[in-house]
Scaffold this active site. Structure first.
Site, PDB file in Angstrom:
ATOM      1  CB  SER A  36      -0.883   0.231   1.304  1.00 28.48           C
ATOM      2  OG  SER A  36      -1.365   1.371   1.587  1.00 28.48           O
ATOM      3  CE1 TYR A  59      -4.269  -1.966   5.441  1.00 29.81           C
ATOM      4  CE2 TYR A  59      -3.489   0.302   5.224  1.00 29.81           C
ATOM      5  CZ  TYR A  59      -3.898  -0.935   4.573  1.00 29.81           C
ATOM      6  OH  TYR A  59      -3.956  -1.297   3.242  1.00 29.81           O
TER       7      TYR A  59
HETATM    8  P1  NDP Z   1     -11.777  -5.754   0.107  1.00 32.45           P
HETATM    9  O1  NDP Z   1     -11.884  -5.527   1.269  1.00 32.45           O
HETATM   10  O2  NDP Z   1     -12.489  -5.751  -1.279  1.00 32.45           O
HETATM   11  O3  NDP Z   1     -10.803  -7.316  -0.487  1.00 32.45           O
HETATM   12  C1  NDP Z   1     -10.094  -7.669   0.725  1.00 32.45           C
HETATM   13  C2  NDP Z   1      -9.894  -9.473   0.487  1.00 32.45           C
HETATM   14  O4  NDP Z   1      -9.276  -9.752   1.484  1.00 32.45           O
HETATM   15  C3  NDP Z   1     -11.307  -9.992   0.428  1.00 32.45           C
HETATM   16  O5  NDP Z   1     -11.247 -10.767  -0.633  1.00 32.45           O
HETATM   17  C4  NDP Z   1     -11.231 -10.719   1.893  1.00 32.45           C
HETATM   18  O6  NDP Z   1     -12.286 -11.873   1.676  1.00 32.45           O
HETATM   19  C5  NDP Z   1      -9.834 -11.071   2.088  1.00 32.45           C
HETATM   20  N1  NDP Z   1      -9.503 -11.289   3.384  1.00 32.45           N
HETATM   21  C6  NDP Z   1      -9.501 -10.687   4.526  1.00 32.45           C
HETATM   22  N2  NDP Z   1      -9.181 -11.248   5.634  1.00 32.45           N
HETATM   23  C7  NDP Z   1      -8.924 -12.549   4.868  1.00 32.45           C
HETATM   24  C8  NDP Z   1      -8.576 -13.674   5.966  1.00 32.45           C
HETATM   25  N3  NDP Z   1      -8.375 -13.667   7.229  1.00 32.45           N
HETATM   26  N4  NDP Z   1      -8.557 -14.688   5.086  1.00 32.45           N
HETATM   27  C9  NDP Z   1      -8.309 -14.559   3.938  1.00 32.45           C
HETATM   28  N5  NDP Z   1      -8.968 -13.742   3.160  1.00 32.45           N
HETATM   29  C10 NDP Z   1      -9.086 -12.651   3.773  1.00 32.45           C
HETATM   30  O7  NDP Z   1     -10.180  -4.751  -0.384  1.00 32.45           O
HETATM   31  P2  NDP Z   1      -9.294  -4.760  -1.428  1.00 32.45           P
HETATM   32  O8  NDP Z   1      -9.185  -5.408  -2.591  1.00 32.45           O
HETATM   33  O9  NDP Z   1      -8.924  -3.196  -1.524  1.00 32.45           O
HETATM   34  O10 NDP Z   1      -7.823  -5.008  -0.752  1.00 32.45           O
HETATM   35  C11 NDP Z   1      -6.847  -6.147  -1.234  1.00 32.45           C
HETATM   36  C12 NDP Z   1      -5.663  -5.598  -0.775  1.00 32.45           C
HETATM   37  O11 NDP Z   1      -5.197  -4.455  -1.250  1.00 32.45           O
HETATM   38  C13 NDP Z   1      -5.360  -5.596   0.852  1.00 32.45           C
HETATM   39  O12 NDP Z   1      -4.366  -5.966   1.298  1.00 32.45           O
HETATM   40  C14 NDP Z   1      -5.282  -3.916   1.363  1.00 32.45           C
HETATM   41  O13 NDP Z   1      -4.710  -3.629   2.369  1.00 32.45           O
HETATM   42  C15 NDP Z   1      -4.853  -3.524  -0.068  1.00 32.45           C
HETATM   43  N6  NDP Z   1      -4.909  -2.170  -0.441  1.00 32.45           N
HETATM   44  C16 NDP Z   1      -5.913  -1.497  -0.729  1.00 32.45           C
HETATM   45  C17 NDP Z   1      -6.220  -0.331  -1.202  1.00 32.45           C
HETATM   46  C18 NDP Z   1      -7.578   0.333  -1.640  1.00 32.45           C
HETATM   47  O14 NDP Z   1      -7.524   1.742  -1.320  1.00 32.45           O
HETATM   48  N7  NDP Z   1      -8.580  -0.489  -1.577  1.00 32.45           N
HETATM   49  C19 NDP Z   1      -5.016   0.724  -1.238  1.00 32.45           C
HETATM   50  C20 NDP Z   1      -3.489   0.229  -0.945  1.00 32.45           C
HETATM   51  C21 NDP Z   1      -3.750  -1.464  -0.481  1.00 32.45           C
HETATM   52  P3  NDP Z   1     -13.069 -12.575   2.904  1.00 32.45           P
HETATM   53  O15 NDP Z   1     -13.521 -11.568   3.679  1.00 32.45           O
HETATM   54  O16 NDP Z   1     -14.122 -13.481   1.850  1.00 32.45           O
HETATM   55  O17 NDP Z   1     -12.370 -13.569   3.647  1.00 32.45           O
END
Ligand code: NDP
Length: 256
Positions: A143, A156
């Site tokens: 990030s 975070y």
């Molecule tokens: P979402 O919330 O849409 O996606 C997050 C994903 O992570 C979901 O598929 C969720 O699936 C999964 N997840 C969370 N906890 C767990 C767990 N314990 N085990 C397995 N899967 C897990 O957010 P984003 O797509 O935006 O996030 C994806 C990545 O991008 C993250 O690492 C985030 O920190 C990073 N990011 C996002 C930014 C943004 O602006 N959106 C900016 C910078 C970085 P489920 O709940 O079904 O398990």
């Protein structure tokens, strides 16, 4: 030698956090050319629906990245079905931000266990096989918070700083080994700015969640999850001797 880009990546990849946002977009982007994909998340229904849409070569595996056994299962499933692991995209992550003055230790634990330990478990799951193959791509989604500290997001940001540090450390270890055994295992981080996804939904402290949503919505023309998926494809299709260490991607108009 090795100058050609792999025009159409056709390998086997594991994608964590594929039930929404960036992970889902990566699965959609890679599926048409992939030999096989293992898509993982806790929301089983979502990854099953996605897999049925994308084809028989896409295998959904329910997985909580906080549990090492669950993550190991992703690698064993890939090996069982496809006999190789060409890439892992350690994407699963949660926000759970709030002022540290609240001392919500359960939120700190969840961030560390998901964003840091989840990534390490992913690395441990695939590395033995990649070392045997002497090839592979490990792509960790970090990030902008890996280099900056945002107000109210100390833990975070610490987790994403850790992802950057451990990725660079692994890359160094692999380079030293590469000089001895010629492996071409590459480690990359992608550091996105604001991407419109369900990301803010994981914040448990309601006022912080509203602030985060407001901040994200204030960005004119934010990134789409597909923009990040394209970065993953770019990394995977790079010439064999080219390692993209860190890719920082932000909306042109982002000023938060
Ligand atoms: P979402 O919330 O849409 O996606 C997050 C994903 O992570 C979901 O598929 C969720 O699936 C999964 N997840 C969370 N906890 C767990 C767990 N314990 N085990 C397995 N899967 C897990 O957010 P984003 O797509 O935006 O996030 C994806 C990545 O991008 C993250 O690492 C985030 O920190 C990073 N990011 C996002 C930014 C943004 O602006 N959106 C900016 C910078 C970085 P489920 O709940 O079904 O398990």
């Amino acid at each position: 030698m090795g100058e050609e880009r792999d025009k159409r990546w056709a390998g086997v990849a594991i994608i964590t956090g594929a039930s929404s946002g960036i992970g889902e977009a990566i699965a959609r982007n890679l599926a048409p050319s992939a030999k096989g994909l293992i898509i993982a998340a806790r929301r089983d229904d979502r990854i099953h629906d996605l897999a049925s849409e994308l084809g028989d070569h896409v295998i959904p595996v329910e997985c909580d990245v906080q549990l090492q056994n669950d993550v190991t299962k992703l690698a064993t499933t890939a090996m069982k079905h496809f006999g190789a692991i060409d890439a892992i995209i350690n994407n699963a992550g949660i926000a759970r931000m709030a002022s540290m003055l609240r001392c919500r230790v359960e939120d700190w634990d969840a961030i560390i266990d998901t964003n840091i330990k989840g990534v390490l478990y992913g690395i441990a799951a695939v590395l033995p096989q990649m070392l045997q193959q002497k090839t592979g791509n490990i792509i960790n989604i970090s990030s902008e918070a890996a280099r900056r500290i945002f107000l109210g997001a100390g833990v975070y940001c610490a987790s994403k700083h850790a992802v950057r540090a451990l990725s660079e450390g692994l890359g160094q270890d692999l380079s030293i080994r590469s000089r001895k055994d010629g492996n071409t295992i590459k480690v990359s981080t992608i550091a996105p700015g604001v991407v419109m996804t369900e990301f803010a939904e994981s914040v448990t402290h309601e006022p912080t969640k509203l602030d985060l949503i407001k901040g994200m919505e204030s960005v004119d023309e934010p990134l789409s999850a597909e923009n990040i998926a394209e970065c993953v494809r770019f990394i995977l299709e790079s010439p064999i001797h080219v390692e993209i260490g860190e890719m920082t991607v932000r909306p042109v108009k982002q000023n938060m």
